[in-house]
Write a protein that holds these residues in place. Structure first.
Motif, short mmCIF file in Angstrom:
data_model
loop_
_atom_site.label_atom_id
_atom_site.label_comp_id
_atom_site.label_asym_id
_atom_site.label_seq_id
_atom_site.Cartn_x
_atom_site.Cartn_y
_atom_site.Cartn_z
N GLU A 1 0.71 -1.19 -0.22
CA GLU A 1 0.06 -0.15 0.04
C GLU A 1 0.85 1.43 -0.05
O GLU A 1 0.63 2.31 -0.88
N LEU A 2 1.97 1.07 0.77
CA LEU A 2 2.79 2.12 0.76
C LEU A 2 3.48 2.66 -0.41
O LEU A 2 3.50 3.60 -0.94
N LYS A 3 4.03 1.53 -1.22
CA LYS A 3 4.69 1.66 -2.33
C LYS A 3 3.75 2.36 -3.62
O LYS A 3 4.20 3.14 -4.28
N GLN A 4 2.57 1.82 -3.40
CA GLN A 4 1.59 2.24 -4.53
C GLN A 4 1.12 3.79 -4.27
O GLN A 4 0.84 4.68 -5.23
N ASN A 5 1.35 4.19 -3.13
CA ASN A 5 0.32 5.58 -2.55
C ASN A 5 1.31 6.65 -2.06
O ASN A 5 0.80 7.70 -2.50
N LEU A 6 2.09 6.42 -1.32
CA LEU A 6 2.98 7.50 -0.55
C LEU A 6 3.59 8.37 -1.72
O LEU A 6 3.74 9.46 -1.45
N ARG A 7 4.27 7.71 -2.72
CA ARG A 7 4.98 8.67 -3.77
C ARG A 7 3.93 9.62 -4.41
O ARG A 7 4.46 10.59 -4.36
N GLU A 8 2.88 9.05 -4.63
CA GLU A 8 1.95 9.88 -5.49
C GLU A 8 1.45 10.74 -4.54
O GLU A 8 1.26 11.99 -4.85
N THR A 9 1.17 10.67 -3.30
CA THR A 9 0.63 11.60 -2.38
C THR A 9 1.76 12.83 -2.19
O THR A 9 1.16 13.73 -2.09
N MET A 10 2.95 12.33 -1.87
CA MET A 10 3.98 13.49 -1.89
C MET A 10 3.98 14.46 -2.99
O MET A 10 4.00 15.43 -3.06
N ILE A 11 4.16 13.83 -4.37
CA ILE A 11 4.47 14.62 -5.40
C ILE A 11 3.19 15.51 -5.91
O ILE A 11 3.24 16.47 -6.66
N GLN A 12 2.02 14.65 -5.61
CA GLN A 12 0.80 15.45 -6.17
C GLN A 12 0.15 16.30 -5.24
O GLN A 12 -0.39 17.31 -5.52
N LYS A 13 0.25 16.15 -4.07
CA LYS A 13 -0.53 16.94 -2.77
C LYS A 13 0.29 18.00 -1.94
O LYS A 13 -0.16 18.73 -1.19
N TYR A 14 1.60 17.78 -1.89
CA TYR A 14 2.51 18.46 -1.03
C TYR A 14 2.44 20.03 -1.60
O TYR A 14 2.19 20.36 -2.65
#
Length: 253
Positions: free
Chosen positions: A121-134
């Motif tokens: 779950e972290l592999k799939q979502n953490l990166r996208e959350t960081m680059i899209q929402k930060y």
């Protein structure tokens, strides 16, 4: 002989009462511990919960808070039922014990299931959350959580610092020439994120994913252990309750 038998039964009932009262005092204290673990998880680590797409981690903590509160009320009810020797109250007490038992087993099972699926779950979502929402105006809580994560765990990016090259904010004019957020810096200061050298920013093997995964897994172990541990102790309380109920039912009044 009959009088001696009746006296023996009464002594057994008294022993059971004292055992059940002792259990309830310990049970009440355990309820406080269970609730404290749940509240601590939700309050102290709420920022990290916002980085997880699934609510399973938070749900486990909420269940512990609910179970802990019911445990404390149930402990008081158990003492009253034991002192007054009321079979009806003992029945209510037993049902509540069973309900709490199921709640805590559920918290333990949820923690175990999430423990198994966390890495993917972290592999799939953490990166996208960081680059899209930060640093996006509608996601201030994500920005706060990411900054806290990178500073607390001394990491940068989801997998590594190069992840930030695709950040919506970094690539915009708002990034002011930064290559990483300022929270990646070993000594944070305004615009320190413009320098990407290892002497300036954290270069951790595995990035923030590995750090956050270990942190949450450690806490899931605590949640699971507390839930299942208290549930197992409750079995003793239910056995004592059944024994006392049967003795009170068989003794003449």
């Amino acid at each position: 002989m009959g009088a001696r038998e009746e006296k023996k039964e009464t002594c057994g009932t008294i022993c059971l009462k004292y055992l059940l009262i002792t259990f309830n005092v310990l049970f009440w204290l355990a309820g406080g511990v269970v609730m404290a673990v749940g509240v601590w998880t939700l309050v102290e680590k709420s920022d990290y919960i916002s980085l997880l797409p699934s609510m399973t981690y938070a749900a486990s903590a909420y269940i512990l808070v609910l179970a802990g509160a019911i445990v404390m009320v149930t402990g008081i009810l158990g003492c009253c039922a034991t002192f007054k020797e009321q079979r009806r109250l003992l029945r209510v007490y037993f049902v509540l014990l069973l309900f709490i038992f199921l709640l805590e087993i559920l918290a333990g099972v949820l923690a175990y299931i999430y423990y198994r699926q966390l890495n993917e779950e972290l592999k799939q979502n953490l990166r996208e959350t960081m680059i899209q929402k930060y640093e996006q105006t509608t996601h201030e809580h994500v920005t706060s959580a990411v900054d806290k994560l990178q500073q607390e765990f001394k990491c940068c990016g989801s997998n590594n610092s190069s992840d930030w090259a695709k950040s919506v904010w970094i690539r915009s004019s708002d990034g002011n020439g930064r290559v990483v957020p300022d929270s990646c810096c070993k000594t944070p200061s305004e615009l320190c994120g413009r320098g990407g050298h290892p002497s300036n920013i954290y270069k951790v093997e595995g990035g923030c994913i590995s750090k956050l995964e270990k942190f949450i897994q450690d806490h899931l172990k605590i949640i699971g252990a507390v839930g299942v541990g208290i549930a197992c102790v409750q079995i003793i309380g239910m056995v004592f309750t059944c024994c006392l109920y049967c003795r009170l039912k068989s003794e003449p009044y």
